[in-house]
Motif scaffolding. Structure first.
Motif, short mmCIF file in Angstrom:
data_model
loop_
_atom_site.label_atom_id
_atom_site.label_comp_id
_atom_site.label_asym_id
_atom_site.label_seq_id
_atom_site.Cartn_x
_atom_site.Cartn_y
_atom_site.Cartn_z
N MET A 75 0.89 -1.34 -0.06
CA MET A 75 0.15 0.05 0.03
C MET A 75 0.72 1.27 -0.09
N LEU A 76 0.68 2.18 -0.85
CA LEU A 76 1.21 3.38 -0.71
C LEU A 76 0.46 4.61 -0.15
N ASN A 77 1.22 5.43 0.87
CA ASN A 77 0.72 6.31 1.44
C ASN A 77 0.93 7.83 0.71
N ILE A 78 0.15 7.81 -0.17
CA ILE A 78 0.46 9.05 -0.99
C ILE A 78 -0.13 10.19 -0.36
N SER A 79 0.41 10.77 0.60
CA SER A 79 0.21 12.16 1.53
C SER A 79 0.74 13.09 0.69
N THR A 80 -0.28 14.29 0.40
CA THR A 80 0.57 15.38 -0.24
C THR A 80 0.11 16.69 0.56
N ASN A 81 0.57 17.90 0.27
CA ASN A 81 0.40 19.03 1.31
C ASN A 81 -1.10 19.25 1.05
N LYS A 82 -1.79 18.79 0.17
CA LYS A 82 -3.29 19.37 0.40
C LYS A 82 -4.20 18.30 1.23
N ALA A 83 -3.56 17.21 1.92
CA ALA A 83 -4.25 16.47 2.93
C ALA A 83 -4.86 17.44 4.07
N PRO A 84 -3.95 18.14 4.61
CA PRO A 84 -4.50 18.99 5.98
C PRO A 84 -5.77 19.99 5.51
N LYS A 85 -5.53 20.45 4.24
CA LYS A 85 -6.72 21.36 3.98
C LYS A 85 -8.03 20.41 3.70
N ARG A 101 -3.34 7.03 5.67
CA ARG A 101 -2.10 6.03 5.95
C ARG A 101 -1.89 4.94 5.09
N LEU A 102 -3.01 4.19 4.79
CA LEU A 102 -3.19 3.10 4.03
C LEU A 102 -3.25 3.25 2.59
N TYR A 103 -3.62 4.41 2.21
CA TYR A 103 -4.11 4.58 0.92
C TYR A 103 -3.72 6.00 0.49
N ASP A 104 -4.62 6.90 -0.22
CA ASP A 104 -4.21 8.15 -0.30
C ASP A 104 -5.24 9.16 0.12
N ARG A 105 -5.20 10.42 -0.38
CA ARG A 105 -5.80 11.49 0.15
C ARG A 105 -7.38 11.37 -0.64
N GLU A 106 -7.49 11.01 -1.82
CA GLU A 106 -8.93 10.56 -2.40
C GLU A 106 -9.72 9.68 -1.63
N THR A 107 -8.91 8.45 -1.23
CA THR A 107 -9.77 7.41 -0.51
C THR A 107 -10.03 8.24 0.91
#
Length: 536
Positions: free
Chosen positions: A1-11, A111-117
């Motif tokens: 699983m990739l953790n695609i955490s971008t700077n948009k996640a907090p917003k 943490r498990l997937y990405d911002r969209e999920t």
């Protein structure tokens, strides 16, 4: 699983929190009523955190609640201490812990997937009836589920990143959850087992670092576990390892009747059926294991019924609507493809297995009891929706990529608002006005008698009137009798042994047999009247 955490996640998380406040704020203001369980918790919280003196009738509703869910009592009492608004306590608690649940699910998905999920799962948490309408009337369910997933986020970080502070935070959050609902102990055992087994089979050794991580997690949980044990011992004189044994036994026998379809408006009939099969519990110190040995054939019937109910209740609109099942299937197929993805989700699988085992083998499967595993199903369903949208993008259908999310969110929104409106319309709100009128026109020693079919209404009336309220078969629907001769003080208090109150009818018969009702006041309740009579 990739953790695609971008700077948009907090917003994105901040936007979802604002959505949560708006949607859940509308929900609590539309419901705007205190559930039958919460009446007792709020009474004891008010008495513990202020100088308010509660009446004998109010104390009846609180008799077992201090040691049964002490964290809920502490939270609600503190909120009442700050606000002075007992009716607003539930709204504040619900909003607070709903936001905690949303944040936890968002962070787990991120943490498990990405911002969209994470965004999709947040919308599902907000709109699925299982996590709002189904559990609003038992606030400790809301608090427990929120703390469970806060703990899961910390434990997931601990498990995947091997960082010590997350082991401690996970243990503390789960310990508070246990002090809200006893199921927290089962989750603790499941998580502890995962930590031990994965250390042995993956690291091929049980070294000092592994031992330190497990000890930190266990110690933080045990801190609250021992506190709960001491509270139970102080109240009952017994060491209830997983909570109060009399309450657990009562839930066990109650579940037997629910499985075979025996219903009774007062609740006493269901307990009596269980007593006939397994005994009252006093003869074996409320041991569920001994009760099973006493009647194994009834227990086998129970297991079969629970499996049947699970297949019926789980894929239902209040728990997990059919529209989410295909996406849940897509996610599970994807997750089971390789060892690494299974490893990343082992804590989630452990929690689901632990909760379902508890319901099937000890208690009973019903909508509200399934809610602790619903957020995991939401996380997986959101991942399935995300994978479907990725497939659409891969086929060049970029403009249709978000169609699955849009259709799901619109469907759940209609379901959420429909469920909320229908339940809000069914709430016996007039009971509050009747109870407040009775309080103003009676004394603390008076006794109030209501129809036998009144169950939640009886609790509401007792909560708002602050008078003892009892059901009786001779009272007609739409009538309330008031006795002013002090019988409210004489009548024995309801106790927490859940054995039914078979002798009360005869006692009340002796009170009213020579009295004549005199009409005092009439209340308009939906399409009929409820008349209060004074027995003279």
């Amino acid at each position: 699983m990739l953790n695609i955490s971008t700077n948009k996640a907090p917003k994105s998380l901040l936007v979802m929190i604002l959505f949560a406040i708006l949607i859940q704020g509308w929900f609590v203001n539309t419901i705007n009523f205190i559930g039958p369980q919460d009446a007792g918790y709020l009474n004891i919280a008010r008495s513990m955190f202020t100088s308010d003196v509660i009446t004998a009738a109010e104390k009846e509703l609180t008799i077992d609640y201090v040691d049964h869910s002490p964290f809920y009592v502490a939270v609600s009492g503190f909120v009442y201490f700050l606000t002075g608004d007992i009716d607003g306590v539930l709204k504040i608690c619900y909003l607070l812990f709903s936001v905690i649940l949303l944040v936890s699910v968002f962070l787990i998905s991120l943490r498990l997937y990405d911002r969209e999920t994470a965004i999709i799962s947040s919308f599902l948490v907000l709109l699925l009836p299982a996590l709002s309408v189904t559990i609003y009337y038992a606030m400790r369910h809301v608090i427990f589920i929120s703390l469970l997933y806060l703990s899961l986020y910390f434990l997931l970080k601990a498990y995947l990143d091997k960082r010590l502070r997350y082991y401690s935070l996970g243990g503390l959050a789960l310990g508070l959850g246990y002090m809200t609902r006893g199921e927290g102990l089962v989750i603790f055992i499941a998580v502890l087992t995962v930590f031990i087994l994965t250390s042995i089979f993956e690291e091929r050794r049980f070294n000092k670092d592994v031992f330190k991580r497990i000890i930190i997690f266990a110690s933080c949980f045990i801190l609250f576990y021992v506190t709960q044990l001491l509270l139970i011992y102080n109240s009952t004189g017994d060491w209830g390892m997983g909570g109060r044994k009399d309450y657990q036994y009562a839930q066990f026998i109650f579940g037997q009747a629910a499985i075979v379809g025996i219903q009774d408006a007062s609740g006493s009939g269901t307990y009596e059926y269980g007593h006939k099969l397994y005994g009252t519990g006093e003869e074996n110190n409320f041991s569920i294991f001994n009760a099973i040995k006493r009647n194994p054939s009834a227990y086998m019937e129970r297991l079969i019924g629970n499996y049947r109910n699970l297949l019926y209740e789980f894929p239902s609109p209040p728990v997990l609507p059919f529209i989410l099942l295909p996406f849940l299937g897509i996610a599970l197929i994807e997750l089971l493809k390789n060892h690494e993805s299974v490893k990343a989700h082992i804590l989630l699988f452990a929690i689901v297995i632990a909760m379902l085992s508890l319901l099937i083998f000890i208690f009973n499967v019903q909508t509200r009891h399934l809610t602790p595993i619903v957020p995991i199903m939401i996380i997986w369903s959101a991942y399935g929706i995300k994978k479907t949208q990725d497939t659409l993008r891969g086929k060049g259908l970029t403009k249709l990529a978000y169609l699955p999310s849009i259709l799901i969110i619109l469907s759940l929104s209609m379901m959420f608002f429909t469920y909320t409106k229908s339940i809000a319309a069914a709430i016996p709100r007039e009971t509050k006005a009747i109870g407040e009128w009775i309080q103003s026109n009676s004394s603390a020693s008076d006794l109030v008698i209501v129809p036998k079919k009144w169950f939640d209404e009886r609790i509401y009336l007792q909560y708002y009137s602050k008078r003892k309220v009892r059901q009786h078969p001779t009272v007609n629907e739409g009538s309330i009798l008031m006795l002013r001769q002090g019988q409210g003080a004489e009548l024995p208090a309801h106790k927490v042994d859940y054995k039914g109150f078979e002798h009360e009818d005869a006692i009340i018969d002796s009170y009213i047999k020579d009295l004549i009702p005199a009409r005092l006041y009439a209340f308009k309740v939906k399409d009929h009247q409820v008349v209060v009579y004074e027995m003279q």
